[in-house]
Scaffold this active site. Sequence first.
Site: not given
Length: 474
Positions: A406, A276, A351, A360, A306
């Site tokens: 996520d 993105s 990751h 996060r 994504h």
Amino acid sequence: MSLKLSRCARELFLKTSSIKGRQHGVHLVPHRSSSCNLKEAMAEQIKIHREKVIKFRKEHGKTKVGEATIGNIYGGMRGLPALLCETSYLDPNEGIRFRGHTIPETLCELPKPECDGGEQPYPEGLFWLLCTGCIPTKEQVEFVRDEWNCRGKLPKHIKTLLLNFPKNLHPMAQLSAALSAMNIKSQFSKKLNTVKKDKLWELMYEDCMDLLAAITSIAALIYTHSFKTPIDPKIDENLCWTENFCHNMGICEPEIIDFMRLYMILHSDHEGGNVSAHAVHLVGSALSDCYLSMSAGINGLAGPIHGLANQEVWRFIQELVKKHGKTPTDDQVKSFCQDALKTGVIPGYGHAVLRKTDPRFTAQKEFCEKHLKDDPNIKIVWQLFKIVPPLLESLGKVQNPWPNVDAHSGAILQAYCITEMNYYTVLFGVSRALGTMAWIIWARALLLPIERPKSYTTDKLIQMVGSSGTCKKK
């Protein structure tokens, strides 16, 4: 070389550096502007940073920072050092750094609400940080808030467009189309050929501020049109960016609004190489305006590998609950994960860059420990956090067995009754606009050229490698 900077040397650096970082154990910060006007503060930083970039390129323009391999070319250029991004850097051990600030530092240092009981910082403050490199004051945050509130009225043609879309059109397709249709407002496109190149950033700044002011109303109308009863978006000048967004979605609970502030900050920027962010930069490098560029980024974010990862995590949790109930034992969770690994992966873990737990994820976990500790699905997220990493480590093949952002976000949205999974990526897109808009302004400020890497056919690569097994020429 001495590891300490003299007072004079340090003061000189603080006046000339525009990027916060750590060098020789000293925390270096850019000169903070006294202006509460973001555009004026950016102008100060741009002048300093342009000089630094020109000097650096002149001295080290031919210095190599890496070499591409055949594996890089066929592997999607993963990890290949070839892009510039001033707004953030992804550290393998510390996670994302926003202008040099780690996630814990960012959440601690940015201004927070003082009157509504909120504990999470304002995304407006993060945008100031991404644009200037400096932690903003309360007054500087209020400047950004007021600017977005003044610019936030949604054009009539955008409302008409969205309300005439089929309700089952994917929310990301709606967002992409609406952003493209905002192009009619672009000052950058209208005045592109009438100003000097070194002033293009000012036109881009105006467009980006307009886009960020409008994107929450666009996203909120997509939500109510697609899943609820449409609410005509209104901007209350007394509310912050996130509050207006949530109110236009029909959400007024302070705790949910506070989580949304956290969500917007955590998902805002992640270097320049993800699909993105890179799409926005790539399209912008052709001097397309920010509306068309952000639309391209939204299209990339809509890709299932994504921006849809938190949906996959939630589906995984649902399957686990369906098989073992809402309070599975650790053994049942482990067995379920082992079965999943036989045919695929465990979503939300691993990751491409990080080698530790995503900070996060940790920030969201700390929020839930205070507000959602009794939610059964949140407890399952924590069970997975306890069980999955050792399980993946035992395979001996996984570089990073730890959870990413996520792994937690979908369960939190579900707990707060935002259950429409197809909408989750729209929230991600609104957040990602903060980072990409800050960087596209800077890309024009630094006069970065059109992006045009070289490509090869397989036959040409075979010819170049030759019988010796090494490339003879490029």
